[in-house]
Design an enzyme around this catalytic site. Structure first.
Site, PDB file in Angstrom:
ATOM      1  N   CYS A  54       0.843  -1.203   0.000  1.00  0.00           N
ATOM      2  CA  CYS A  54       0.000   0.000   0.000  1.00  0.00           C
ATOM      3  C   CYS A  54       0.876   1.251   0.000  1.00  0.00           C
ATOM      4  O   CYS A  54       1.849   1.330   0.753  1.00  0.00           O
ATOM      5  CB  CYS A  54      -0.908  -0.006   1.229  1.00  0.00           C
ATOM      6  SG  CYS A  54      -2.030   1.393   1.260  1.00  0.00           S
ATOM      7  N   CYS A  58       0.521   4.678   6.938  1.00  0.00           N
ATOM      8  CA  CYS A  58      -0.122   4.496   8.247  1.00  0.00           C
ATOM      9  C   CYS A  58       0.846   3.722   9.159  1.00  0.00           C
ATOM     10  O   CYS A  58       1.221   2.588   8.829  1.00  0.00           O
ATOM     11  CB  CYS A  58      -1.439   3.744   8.095  1.00  0.00           C
ATOM     12  SG  CYS A  58      -2.497   4.469   6.815  1.00  0.00           S
ATOM     13  N   CYS A  61       0.305   0.009  10.348  1.00  0.00           N
ATOM     14  CA  CYS A  61      -0.215  -0.985   9.411  1.00  0.00           C
ATOM     15  C   CYS A  61       0.849  -1.900   8.808  1.00  0.00           C
ATOM     16  O   CYS A  61       1.877  -1.443   8.311  1.00  0.00           O
ATOM     17  CB  CYS A  61      -0.984  -0.288   8.304  1.00  0.00           C
ATOM     18  SG  CYS A  61      -1.836  -1.464   7.216  1.00  0.00           S
ATOM     19  N   CYS A  98     -16.932  -8.661   5.519  1.00  0.00           N
ATOM     20  CA  CYS A  98     -16.231  -7.397   5.248  1.00  0.00           C
ATOM     21  C   CYS A  98     -14.964  -7.673   4.447  1.00  0.00           C
ATOM     22  O   CYS A  98     -14.112  -8.448   4.886  1.00  0.00           O
ATOM     23  CB  CYS A  98     -15.810  -6.722   6.550  1.00  0.00           C
ATOM     24  SG  CYS A  98     -17.157  -6.460   7.684  1.00  0.00           S
ATOM     25  N   CYS A 129     -19.838  -5.592   3.398  1.00  0.00           N
ATOM     26  CA  CYS A 129     -19.112  -4.399   3.840  1.00  0.00           C
ATOM     27  C   CYS A 129     -17.788  -4.399   3.090  1.00  0.00           C
ATOM     28  O   CYS A 129     -17.199  -5.465   2.897  1.00  0.00           O
ATOM     29  CB  CYS A 129     -18.867  -4.477   5.347  1.00  0.00           C
ATOM     30  SG  CYS A 129     -17.817  -3.148   5.977  1.00  0.00           S
ATOM     31  N   CYS A 189     -19.585   2.755   8.567  1.00  0.00           N
ATOM     32  CA  CYS A 189     -18.852   2.060   9.622  1.00  0.00           C
ATOM     33  C   CYS A 189     -17.572   2.846   9.836  1.00  0.00           C
ATOM     34  O   CYS A 189     -16.720   2.899   8.938  1.00  0.00           O
ATOM     35  CB  CYS A 189     -18.547   0.625   9.179  1.00  0.00           C
ATOM     36  SG  CYS A 189     -17.491  -0.277  10.334  1.00  0.00           S
ATOM     37  N   ARG A 261     -18.296  -1.868  17.870  1.00  0.00           N
ATOM     38  CA  ARG A 261     -17.608  -3.151  17.640  1.00  0.00           C
ATOM     39  C   ARG A 261     -16.292  -3.241  18.401  1.00  0.00           C
ATOM     40  O   ARG A 261     -15.430  -2.380  18.289  1.00  0.00           O
ATOM     41  CB  ARG A 261     -17.350  -3.375  16.148  1.00  0.00           C
ATOM     42  CG  ARG A 261     -16.654  -4.717  15.907  1.00  0.00           C
ATOM     43  CD  ARG A 261     -16.501  -5.073  14.452  1.00  0.00           C
ATOM     44  NE  ARG A 261     -17.779  -5.082  13.791  1.00  0.00           N
ATOM     45  CZ  ARG A 261     -18.023  -4.509  12.614  1.00  0.00           C
ATOM     46  NH1 ARG A 261     -17.045  -3.907  11.971  1.00  0.00           N
ATOM     47  NH2 ARG A 261     -19.217  -4.568  12.079  1.00  0.00           N
TER      48      ARG A 261
HETATM   49  N1  SAM Z   1      -6.680   0.651   3.023  1.00  0.00           N
HETATM   50  C1  SAM Z   1      -7.952   0.984   3.484  1.00  0.00           C
HETATM   51  C2  SAM Z   1      -7.935   2.133   4.463  1.00  0.00           C
HETATM   52  O1  SAM Z   1      -6.951   2.345   5.133  1.00  0.00           O
HETATM   53  O2  SAM Z   1      -8.943   2.817   4.545  1.00  0.00           O
HETATM   54  C3  SAM Z   1      -8.713  -0.177   4.099  1.00  0.00           C
HETATM   55  C4  SAM Z   1      -8.015  -1.189   4.958  1.00  0.00           C
HETATM   56  S1  SAM Z   1      -7.324  -0.614   6.498  1.00  0.00           S
HETATM   57  C5  SAM Z   1      -6.368  -1.989   6.985  1.00  0.00           C
HETATM   58  C6  SAM Z   1      -8.717  -0.505   7.594  1.00  0.00           C
HETATM   59  C7  SAM Z   1      -8.508  -0.084   9.021  1.00  0.00           C
HETATM   60  O3  SAM Z   1      -7.955  -1.148   9.765  1.00  0.00           O
HETATM   61  C8  SAM Z   1      -7.563   1.068   9.311  1.00  0.00           C
HETATM   62  O4  SAM Z   1      -8.134   2.315   9.055  1.00  0.00           O
HETATM   63  C9  SAM Z   1      -7.287   0.875  10.787  1.00  0.00           C
HETATM   64  O5  SAM Z   1      -8.217   1.584  11.565  1.00  0.00           O
HETATM   65  C10 SAM Z   1      -7.439  -0.631  10.975  1.00  0.00           C
HETATM   66  N2  SAM Z   1      -6.124  -1.242  11.240  1.00  0.00           N
HETATM   67  C11 SAM Z   1      -5.163  -1.506  10.349  1.00  0.00           C
HETATM   68  N3  SAM Z   1      -4.073  -2.021  10.934  1.00  0.00           N
HETATM   69  C12 SAM Z   1      -4.344  -2.108  12.249  1.00  0.00           C
HETATM   70  C13 SAM Z   1      -3.602  -2.543  13.388  1.00  0.00           C
HETATM   71  N4  SAM Z   1      -2.360  -2.988  13.286  1.00  0.00           N
HETATM   72  N5  SAM Z   1      -4.202  -2.506  14.600  1.00  0.00           N
HETATM   73  C14 SAM Z   1      -5.474  -2.039  14.711  1.00  0.00           C
HETATM   74  N6  SAM Z   1      -6.211  -1.602  13.669  1.00  0.00           N
HETATM   75  C15 SAM Z   1      -5.659  -1.619  12.457  1.00  0.00           C
HETATM   76 FE1  SF4 Z   2      -2.824   1.217   3.369  1.00  0.00          FE
HETATM   77 FE2  SF4 Z   2      -2.844   0.053   5.752  1.00  0.00          FE
HETATM   78 FE3  SF4 Z   2      -3.109   2.679   5.579  1.00  0.00          FE
HETATM   79 FE4  SF4 Z   2      -5.111   1.090   4.713  1.00  0.00          FE
HETATM   80  S1  SF4 Z   2      -4.390   1.299   6.820  1.00  0.00           S
HETATM   81  S2  SF4 Z   2      -4.277   2.895   3.688  1.00  0.00           S
HETATM   82  S3  SF4 Z   2      -3.921  -0.639   3.953  1.00  0.00           S
HETATM   83  S4  SF4 Z   2      -1.297   1.493   4.960  1.00  0.00           S
END
Ligand code: SAM
Ligand code: SF4
Ligand code: DTB
Length: 339
Positions: A54, A58, A61, A98, A129, A189, A261
């Site tokens: 990606c 973040c 992530c 989802c 979802c 959500c 949730r």
């Molecule tokens: N890439 C898209 C986005 O960021 O909108 C969708 C997938 S992203 C993995 C969805 C959500 O998962 C993130 O916004 C975050 O809130 C949650 N998430 C991701 N990694 C996480 C982690 N290590 N611990 C807790 N929540 C996490």
């Molecule tokens: Fe990409 Fe992870 Fe951020 Fe979603 S949360 S935009 S998958 S880096």
């Protein structure tokens, strides 16, 4: 019915956090009973339909190309594999499926493929979802036309702390996407992650953002950070479990009608902590062996926990945007009969 507010100020929310624990939980649980089946839990299962690589940064992530995690990158999963996973989730008792993609935003071509998945999932009788990153208004419209039930897009944290976590997009981008989803008529959500080093005021401020939306998100996922090796947030100080439970209770008080949730992070929570979260107002979980890229609490364990606590999975209800949940309707009918 207690009043639903959209004008909370930060001081009021902080004051809720500061209540004695018993007073906070009593207040949250009382509201919970007013609006929801106290022993019902909505069950969703997750599938990563496109994993890794990606472009976003973040810092929590596993899927960011900038983070040195051990994840194998994958291309978009074929439709038949998605539907097999959806069928398995349904056989295990999930009511919502989802699908998550590690995109900054979907291209229109990607969206064609995801739409086929949504239609397939719905044909099985599951709610659908997706979480695909930022969406334009037109893309949200297309998803609505495809029959999508929920779009997940988290605020993640407070506007004040946000820049410490993500720099490749701004808070307003998230609010814009949520507006496009809401305007298209898809259930929203949206929630966040706790335990990223934010302050208690940040937690209050994130909940304030959600609670002061003109319509509350129908679903509010509260994630406890899953600490993934190779991400900048790996090694963050663990959040006090009591503070996490308080956050669930405050979310319940601010957004009485929403499903709250208990999301990522349950593998690190004791059964007793989860029980308190359910008492404090959590009424939805992710169920299944995996979240997106990390392990979830096992299904056997969850089944035992439900049995020990006398919890049951809720059936798919009527559209939550009608703003009346099943237990409300039953209550109203009972009251009418008594009169
Ligand atoms: N890439 C898209 C986005 O960021 O909108 C969708 C997938 S992203 C993995 C969805 C959500 O998962 C993130 O916004 C975050 O809130 C949650 N998430 C991701 N990694 C996480 C982690 N290590 N611990 C807790 N929540 C996490
Ligand atoms: Fe990409 Fe992870 Fe951020 Fe979603 S949360 S935009 S998958 S880096
Ligand atoms: C949400 O709030 N939590 C889910 C879902 N929405 C997409 C994701 C949790 C991801 C946890 C880390 C992982 O498995 O990669």
């Amino acid at each position: 019915m207690s009043e639903i507010r959209h004008d909370w100020n930060l001081g009021e929310i902080r004051a809720l956090f500061d209540l004695p624990f018993n007073d906070l939980l009593f207040r949250a649980h009382t509201l919970h009973r007013e609006y929801h089946d106290p022993n019902g839990v909505q069950i969703s299962s997750l599938l990563s339909i496109k994993t890794g690589a990606c472009p976003e940064d973040c810092s929590y992530c596993s899927q960011s190309a900038r983070n040195e995690t051990e994840l194998e990158r994958e291309t978009l999963m074929p439709l038949n594999e998605v539907l097999e996973a959806a069928q398995a989730a349904q056989d295990n008792g999930a009511s919502r499926f989802c699908m998550g993609a590690a995109w900054r935003n979907p291209t229109d071509k990607n969206l064609d493929k995801v739409i086929e998945m949504i239609q397939g999932v719905k044909a099985l009788g599951l709610q659908s979802c997706v979480t695909l990153g930022m969406l334009s208004d037109k893309q949200a419209e297309r998803l609505r036309e495809a029959g999508l039930d929920y779009y997940n897009h988290n605020l993640d944290t407070s506007p004040e702390f946000y820049g410490n976590v993500i720099t490749t997009r701004v808070y307003q981008d998230r609010l814009d996407t949520l507006k496009h989803v809401r305007d298209a008529g898809i259930n929203v959500c949206s929630g966040g992650i706790l335990g990223m080093g934010e302050s208690s005021t940040d937690r209050a401020s994130m909940l304030q953002q959600l609670a002061n939306m003109p319509i509350h998100p129908e679903s509010v996922p509260i994630n406890l950070l899953v600490q993934v090796e190779g991400t900048p947030l790996h090694g963050s100080e663990e959040l006090d479990p009591i503070e996490f439970i308080r956050s669930i209770a405050v979310a319940r008080i601010l957004m009485p009608r929403s499903d709250v949730r208990l999301s990522a992070g349950r593998t690190e929570m004791s059964d007793e902590m989860q029980a308190l979260c359910f008492f404090a107002g959590a009424n939805s979980i992710f169920y299944g062996e995996r979240l997106l890229t990390t392990d979830n609490a096992g299904t056997n364990h969850d089944q035992q926990l439900f049995q020990r606590l006398g919890l049951h999975a809720t059936e798919i209800e009527e559209d939550p945007q009608d703003h009346a949940c099943g237990s409300h309707l039953i209550q109203q009918a009972q009251q009418a009969q008594q009169q």
